[in-house]
Design a protein around this motif. Structure first.
Motif: not given
Length: 317
Positions: A43-47, A83-91, A115-118
């Protein structure tokens, strides 16, 4: 190594020593564990920022995860990971969530931009690193507070000092991997003078770091000169904790506090240990680390006296 600048992905080394990860890239990749969610997923802070926003919007709409997830043809666990940031989600997925939660106007635009930045791949991926470990955290940080007891912080290291650290361990990096680590470190250091993506550093080191001739006297003299040069930068505060202080917090451990003012993300603590590192985001852990760092800063020499000590150490080296 010139091809790296083109963005071509470099294969991640199959084995990288703890020294290389913590001292050279300040990252332990899969060995990094997050305390609080006890997850080893990337994960990353942005996600995480995006996930937190989506969770708040769902809760504001009065929906549970179990009620919302089927509306997107997702499992509850998948929505939880998003919601925890551990799975990517597209726009497109994010827009579907915003529609379900009846979000419009400026908030719709703000979350879509999140979402775009993440989704943007981090620069470190071109160098074989994934989204775990220290480097992705620092990339989103605006302030790093670093306390070390055995080595010069990576943001202040010379290439020769980095190389000497690696070669001091039995299982050190090969030449190709060492070159990658040096390039990663150089990219990180540029933020100390970058006007578009600035990074502030407050570093405290134990006095013994100045007198330990890593790489030999010449390498260490150059390293000490680099510290003096870096300490003159507006965004760098460098202090030395004198040996005469005796007992104080942090005798047995180093730690780094990261702040993310630009993206509105809570502070985090990164703590190294012999087997890897731990990331901590709980409020009480961050508060305790902040108190420790402030106490160490009050015990350390002033920035001016610290630089004077570095000058003397270089002359005596």
């Amino acid at each position: 190594m010139g091809h790296l600048g083109s963005g071509q992905r470099t294969r991640r080394p199959k084995w990288v020593s703890h020294l290389a990860l913590t001292r050279l890239t300040h990252s332990v990749h899969s060995r990094t564990r997050r305390v609080g969610d006890v997850s080893r997923k990337q994960t990353t802070p942005r996600r995480q920022q995006l996930g937190r926003a989506l969770r708040e919007l769902r809760e504001g709409a009065g929906m549970t995860i179990e009620a919302a997830a089927p509306r997107f043809y997702w499992s509850s666990s998948k929505l939880g990971r998003i919601e925890q940031g551990y799975q990517r989600v597209d726009v497109h997925g994010v827009r579907s969530m915003l529609d379900l939660y009846d979000i419009g106007g400026t908030r719709w635009t703000e979350v879509t931009e999140l979402a775009l930045r993440a989704q943007e791949p981090g620069w470190w991926r071109a160098y074989g690193l994934d989204d775990r470990g220290y480097v992705p955290l620092e990339a989103d940080a605006t302030l790093v507070r670093d306390y070390t007891i055995g080595y010069v912080p990576g943001l202040l290291q010379t290439a020769a000092y980095t190389r000497a650290l690696s070669l001091s361990y039995p299982k050190h990096l090969n030449e190709q991997d060492l070159a990658l680590s040096v390039q990663i470190r150089n990219i990180r250091q540029r933020r100390l003078i970058d006007q578009q993506n600035p990074l502030e550093l407050a570093a405290i080191v134990d006095e013994g770091v100045l007198h330990r001739p890593v790489g030999g006297p010449e390498v260490m003299r150059d390293q000490l000169r680099r510290i003096v040069e870096s300490a003159a930068l507006d965004r760098v505060t460098f202090q030395v904790l004198p040996t005469a202080v005796g007992a104080r917090p942090g005798l047995s451990s180093v730690f780094t506090l990261l702040s993310f003012e630009a993206i509105g993300f809570p502070d985090m603590v990164y703590v190294e240990h012999p087997m890897g590192a731990v990331q901590m985001a709980q409020e009480d852990s961050v508060e305790r680390a902040t108190i420790f760092f402030d106490r160490l800063r009050s015990l350390a020499l002033s920035p001016a006296d610290s630089v004077a000590l570095v000058h003397r150490a270089a002359e005596q080296m």
